[in-house]
Design a protein around this motif. Sequence first.
Motif, PDB file in Angstrom:
ATOM      1  N   UNK B   9       0.852  -1.186   0.000  1.00 19.84           N
ATOM      2  CA  UNK B   9       0.000   0.000   0.000  1.00 19.84           C
ATOM      3  C   UNK B   9       0.884   1.230   0.000  1.00 19.84           C
ATOM      4  N   UNK B  10       0.595   2.179  -0.884  1.00 22.66           N
ATOM      5  CA  UNK B  10       1.369   3.419  -0.914  1.00 22.66           C
ATOM      6  C   UNK B  10       0.428   4.606  -0.895  1.00 22.66           C
ATOM      7  N   UNK B  11       0.572   5.400   0.161  1.00 25.08           N
ATOM      8  CA  UNK B  11      -0.149   6.665   0.248  1.00 25.08           C
ATOM      9  C   UNK B  11      -1.659   6.517   0.024  1.00 25.08           C
ATOM     10  N   UNK B  12      -2.247   5.468   0.626  1.00 23.51           N
ATOM     11  CA  UNK B  12      -3.671   5.222   0.432  1.00 23.51           C
ATOM     12  C   UNK B  12      -4.489   6.188   1.284  1.00 23.51           C
ATOM     13  N   UNK B  13      -5.446   6.867   0.639  1.00 22.57           N
ATOM     14  CA  UNK B  13      -6.317   7.799   1.362  1.00 22.57           C
ATOM     15  C   UNK B  13      -7.768   7.402   1.159  1.00 22.57           C
ATOM     16  N   UNK B  14      -8.561   7.678   2.192  1.00 26.88           N
ATOM     17  CA  UNK B  14      -9.992   7.422   2.097  1.00 26.88           C
ATOM     18  C   UNK B  14     -10.719   8.349   3.071  1.00 26.88           C
ATOM     19  N   UNK B  15     -11.727   9.051   2.567  1.00 26.38           N
ATOM     20  CA  UNK B  15     -12.529   9.908   3.443  1.00 26.38           C
ATOM     21  C   UNK B  15     -13.984   9.486   3.332  1.00 26.38           C
ATOM     22  N   UNK B  45      -8.766   1.033  11.006  1.00 28.02           N
ATOM     23  CA  UNK B  45      -8.241  -0.324  10.804  1.00 28.02           C
ATOM     24  C   UNK B  45      -9.112  -1.138   9.845  1.00 28.02           C
ATOM     25  N   UNK B  46     -10.422  -1.156  10.129  1.00 27.94           N
ATOM     26  CA  UNK B  46     -11.316  -1.950   9.278  1.00 27.94           C
ATOM     27  C   UNK B  46     -11.374  -1.392   7.870  1.00 27.94           C
ATOM     28  N   UNK B  47     -11.374  -0.052   7.775  1.00 24.70           N
ATOM     29  CA  UNK B  47     -11.435   0.598   6.459  1.00 24.70           C
ATOM     30  C   UNK B  47     -10.234   0.183   5.621  1.00 24.70           C
ATOM     31  N   UNK B  48      -9.083   0.065   6.281  1.00 24.08           N
ATOM     32  CA  UNK B  48      -7.851  -0.333   5.599  1.00 24.08           C
ATOM     33  C   UNK B  48      -8.039  -1.678   4.889  1.00 24.08           C
ATOM     34  N   UNK B  49      -8.539  -2.660   5.638  1.00 23.34           N
ATOM     35  CA  UNK B  49      -8.728  -3.994   5.067  1.00 23.34           C
ATOM     36  C   UNK B  49      -9.775  -3.973   3.976  1.00 23.34           C
ATOM     37  N   UNK B  50     -10.858  -3.209   4.221  1.00 24.98           N
ATOM     38  CA  UNK B  50     -11.923  -3.167   3.212  1.00 24.98           C
ATOM     39  C   UNK B  50     -11.452  -2.493   1.922  1.00 24.98           C
ATOM     40  N   UNK B  51     -10.512  -1.581   2.032  1.00 27.93           N
ATOM     41  CA  UNK B  51      -9.959  -0.961   0.822  1.00 27.93           C
ATOM     42  C   UNK B  51      -9.141  -1.979   0.032  1.00 27.93           C
ATOM     43  N   UNK B  52      -8.363  -2.804   0.727  1.00 28.97           N
ATOM     44  CA  UNK B  52      -7.550  -3.796   0.021  1.00 28.97           C
ATOM     45  C   UNK B  52      -8.461  -4.780  -0.724  1.00 28.97           C
ATOM     46  N   UNK B  53      -9.548  -5.189  -0.051  1.00 26.27           N
ATOM     47  CA  UNK B  53     -10.464  -6.159  -0.660  1.00 26.27           C
ATOM     48  C   UNK B  53     -11.339  -5.543  -1.751  1.00 26.27           C
ATOM     49  N   UNK B  57     -13.788   1.740  -1.950  1.00 21.24           N
ATOM     50  CA  UNK B  57     -12.852   2.215  -2.960  1.00 21.24           C
ATOM     51  C   UNK B  57     -12.027   3.353  -2.377  1.00 21.24           C
ATOM     52  N   UNK B  58     -10.695   3.206  -2.336  1.00 17.47           N
ATOM     53  CA  UNK B  58      -9.873   4.288  -1.786  1.00 17.47           C
ATOM     54  C   UNK B  58      -9.951   5.530  -2.669  1.00 17.47           C
ATOM     55  N   UNK B  59      -9.779   6.694  -2.035  1.00 13.99           N
ATOM     56  CA  UNK B  59      -9.820   7.941  -2.814  1.00 13.99           C
ATOM     57  C   UNK B  59      -8.533   8.136  -3.611  1.00 13.99           C
ATOM     58  N   UNK B  60      -7.434   7.639  -3.061  1.00 14.39           N
ATOM     59  CA  UNK B  60      -6.175   7.812  -3.763  1.00 14.39           C
ATOM     60  C   UNK B  60      -5.144   6.818  -3.272  1.00 14.39           C
ATOM     61  N   UNK B  61      -4.008   6.741  -3.983  1.00 16.05           N
ATOM     62  CA  UNK B  61      -2.934   5.861  -3.556  1.00 16.05           C
ATOM     63  C   UNK B  61      -2.896   4.576  -4.357  1.00 16.05           C
ATOM     64  N   UNK B  62      -1.893   3.756  -4.029  1.00 17.89           N
ATOM     65  CA  UNK B  62      -1.660   2.526  -4.768  1.00 17.89           C
ATOM     66  C   UNK B  62      -1.895   1.329  -3.862  1.00 17.89           C
TER      67      UNK B  62
END
Lengths: 258, 258
Positions: B9-15, B45-53, B57-62
């Motif tokens: 994960x690189x610079x992942x953002x989510x709002x 924490x949970x948002x992190x895992x849900x973004x990977x799965x 949908x993350x707003x930005x990042x890799x």
Amino acid sequence: MNPLAPIGAAVFALLAEVGRLAYFTRDALVQGLTPRIYAGQILRQLFRIGYSSLPVVGLTAFFTGGALALQIYLGSSRFNAESLVASIVALGITRELGPVLAGLMVAGRVGASIAAELGTMKVTEQIDALVTLSTNPFKYLVGPRLIAAVISLPLLVAVGDTIGIFGGYFVGTRSLDFNAYAYLKNTADFLKLDDVTSGLIKAAVFGFIIALMGCYHGFNSRGGAQGVGRATTNAVVSAAILILAANFLLTSLLFKVE
Amino acid sequence: MSVSPHILLQNVTKSFGPKPVLNGVDLAVPKGRSLVVIGGSGTGKSVLIKCILGLLRPDGGVIEVAGENAVGLKGEERDRFLARFGMLFQGAALFDSLPVWENVAFGLMQGRRMDRAKARDIAVAKLGQVGLAADVGRLYPAELSGGMQKRVALARAIAADPEIIFFDEPTTGLDPIMADVINNLIVDCVKRLGATAISITHDMASARKIADDIAMIHKGRIIWQGAAAAVDHSGNAYVEQFIHGRAEGPIQMDVLKA
């Protein structure tokens, strides 16, 4: 504070909701109604939405048919046109009251249960779990409910039409002294295929509305028991209003005087 | 690290609306390692895992898994991607309309279209791995205790032999002994599969047991990452405060602020 701000906020909220619903409807159609089709789930929902709603729809139709016969008798007797009772009961049931009342009753029964079930699945992460098990929730949950509702409602209404006409016949022959043979002959002679099919078309549309509203509000519920309760209420209220609006629209479209 | 990480994960953002939840998360998990992400409630924490799965949908990042992009996948590509994962949800998220064995076999039967008999055999074997007898398979989730539900959920997560497993608060709501049983099972299952694991928890006993590496998330950022053994002398005031569970320290609970 700007006095217009709350109005603007409400308009934005409404537009956002319409947009969300539009996206959901697109996903429901594009993903939910394309393969893979879960036949087992469709059968299960046919039983739940269709078969289990028979008593409710039947009873509603019977009492409505009976009441309709009395009211029409009252009205037509003022013009010495009592012989119209049978045909107008049949017309009123098949074109209007059969589909609308069945739609509203099923919205209360099935729309609520779909929203509550899917809402609970949403807040307990069961819908997320489906995704992680390589199962598309639109195909597995939404599609089968839409298909089952669109198939079930016309069938329910067909049964309801029959029972409703029988309700009118029952009241007509028992308390209004109609001759049984004449009542049935009147019904059969004046009823056109168009009267029945237009009602069944309405029913299919109502079925779609009921399942869509149940699924939409279920999928978008959040915040535990209270959220699921709210989703259930919203599913029934929005389905009921949309059914009545669609009914008016469809009646205007299908309306033609020969 | 010479080999590229299994999960990157690189610079992942989510709002969510105006509220930022992930604030530029960088994380790398090598293949076959078990990373535990610790952090307080509401730190993302949970948002992190849900973004990977891809559940969110993350707003930005890799986000990359095995060197392949994981953001915005659709259709078959997404199915193939998700087939790599198993996930244990916080509340178990078992399907309450299905018996236990069908829950465990769900991903095999629906996702991979294995036939029932074969899937059932695997389900029974996986139930055995988490210490449940075969006849538990016939029960429904509602008939099980919380600890047993977690075990079933674990069996479901490992049923398809995933290469990556996520554990969301695996010990929350369990008594300390059952928590330890679950921890042992997690270690056992992950080792047996040679899987890469990310767990999120605020239970330090659990973190110490199942982690090879520990990362701490605070205000949507990874503020410390290191080997599990190093967590006790991290030299990081935030980590110190968290692992010792002190109310005083750099992490201020927003109790009174709205």
